[in-house]
Design a protein around this motif. Sequence first.
Motif, PDB file in Angstrom:
ATOM      1  N   ALA A  11     -33.599  87.890 -51.741  1.00  0.00           N
ATOM      2  CA  ALA A  11     -33.746  87.794 -49.816  1.00  0.00           C
ATOM      3  C   ALA A  11     -34.747  88.429 -50.260  1.00  0.00           C
ATOM      4  O   ALA A  11     -35.528  88.268 -49.164  1.00  0.00           O
ATOM      5  N   MET A  12     -35.784  89.558 -50.806  1.00  0.00           N
ATOM      6  CA  MET A  12     -36.414  89.149 -50.243  1.00  0.00           C
ATOM      7  C   MET A  12     -38.298  88.252 -50.045  1.00  0.00           C
ATOM      8  O   MET A  12     -39.265  88.497 -49.723  1.00  0.00           O
ATOM      9  N   ARG A  13     -38.070  86.927 -50.812  1.00  0.00           N
ATOM     10  CA  ARG A  13     -38.192  85.728 -50.451  1.00  0.00           C
ATOM     11  C   ARG A  13     -39.393  85.687 -48.902  1.00  0.00           C
ATOM     12  O   ARG A  13     -40.092  85.856 -48.483  1.00  0.00           O
ATOM     13  N   GLY A  14     -37.672  85.817 -47.777  1.00  0.00           N
ATOM     14  CA  GLY A  14     -38.290  85.059 -46.738  1.00  0.00           C
ATOM     15  C   GLY A  14     -39.591  87.152 -46.115  1.00  0.00           C
ATOM     16  O   GLY A  14     -40.533  86.019 -45.599  1.00  0.00           O
ATOM     17  N   PRO A  15     -39.235  88.028 -46.417  1.00  0.00           N
ATOM     18  CA  PRO A  15     -40.542  88.631 -45.814  1.00  0.00           C
ATOM     19  C   PRO A  15     -41.933  88.579 -46.551  1.00  0.00           C
ATOM     20  O   PRO A  15     -42.935  88.973 -45.873  1.00  0.00           O
ATOM     21  N   LEU A  16     -41.960  88.687 -47.880  1.00  0.00           N
ATOM     22  CA  LEU A  16     -42.853  88.085 -48.002  1.00  0.00           C
ATOM     23  C   LEU A  16     -43.793  87.115 -47.969  1.00  0.00           C
ATOM     24  O   LEU A  16     -44.953  86.899 -47.686  1.00  0.00           O
ATOM     25  N   GLN A  17     -42.801  85.630 -47.640  1.00  0.00           N
ATOM     26  CA  GLN A  17     -43.276  85.111 -47.804  1.00  0.00           C
ATOM     27  C   GLN A  17     -43.826  84.907 -46.531  1.00  0.00           C
ATOM     28  O   GLN A  17     -45.090  84.313 -45.949  1.00  0.00           O
TER      29      GLN A  17
END
Length: 399
Positions: A11-17
């Motif tokens: 789920a951290m992909r979204g915030p990092l993106q």
Amino acid sequence: MEAVAVLAGPAMRGPLQDLLRSHGLALQRWEHLRSHHRPGGAVSALYRVQCRRTGPGPAADDALTLHLGATTGDVAAGPDVATARIAGLDLRLWFHPHDPVLRSLPWATDADAVARDVFGTGEPARLSLVAYRPLRRAVIRAQHFDEAAYLKLLPREQLPALRRRHRLLEGSGVPAPRLLPGASGPDREAVILSPLPGTSLFRLLVEDTEAAVRPEALLDLLEALPSGALDLPLRRSWADRAEDYAAAAAAVLPGEQNSIFDLARRIRGVVESAPAGPLVPVHGDFHEGNLLLSGGRVTGLLDIDGLGPGRRVDDLACLLGHLAVLAAANPTRPQLGRALADFRRVFEDAADPAALNARTAGVVLTLVSGARAANGRSRTRNAGIRLEAAQQLLRAADR
């Protein structure tokens, strides 16, 4: 425990993106490097990302490798801090080295600035990151020709106490780093420390160097800590916080949650019943990585942030706990098991054996959540090895 899983999960992909996109960058790949779970507090994590610039220009397709940080902690938002919310968690994110608490980290990672402010020269220094815990501490080694210094960064409010501890050890006979002038001033959120000679006890033990150190020499070193340390604030020992660290361990080994919390309760029971000895000056983080030696003689005592009043048994337990983990994780290096047995035998003569073994089990419990994949084993397996070592130590305390 949920926060640990979220910060390490997909789920951290979204915030990092989103963070990269706000700076004109497109995420290509990302990797969770490690998390730091402060028992009873925030969870922070570090990531390595590969990205490229968006928009027109000759550099648009150039690949970049960057490091990003994220935390569940309540840090102030600002131009270098982004916010996000996933899985019910409010997060703060930033580009390394713009740590929102360690505000001098950009300076400490600038080779030209360090050369100017620490060594008084325009020739860039060579920098290497020794340690970094987001929002908590960083240590950087700076080298300029034959000169060297260590830059230690802590939250601003902790720096005066650290300087006080180093001044207290000056002239005590304890071989601790000296405060160096220059950027150690109050306007810079860092202290500059002198290097010390010697090789870490960790390396000497792993490399099976003969006569690394006699356990008695470490008892003598602790005896030399100045009595003025008793005027510093009292801190809880590792074993005193067993229940807090049990929660962090259970986040890594959820299938062992019941046995982990049972272990913490049993540690607490022995800690409260077995004699711990009087209050004396203690180091507070006394392990093989913080000891330098040369020719069997201690030449350096590092990381004195925890110097203050405490129980001698907790310093001894700290060293034994780290040795127990080393020995358990490296069965093909029998010298580690022998060193553990030698130190344990001597330390049991210097402290109550039940208190020593229970408090050592408490130290090992604190190390469960920090396990990583290594030696061909998964993080989960290495965490399990540490848990088994803590359980074995507690059984020794019950004998």
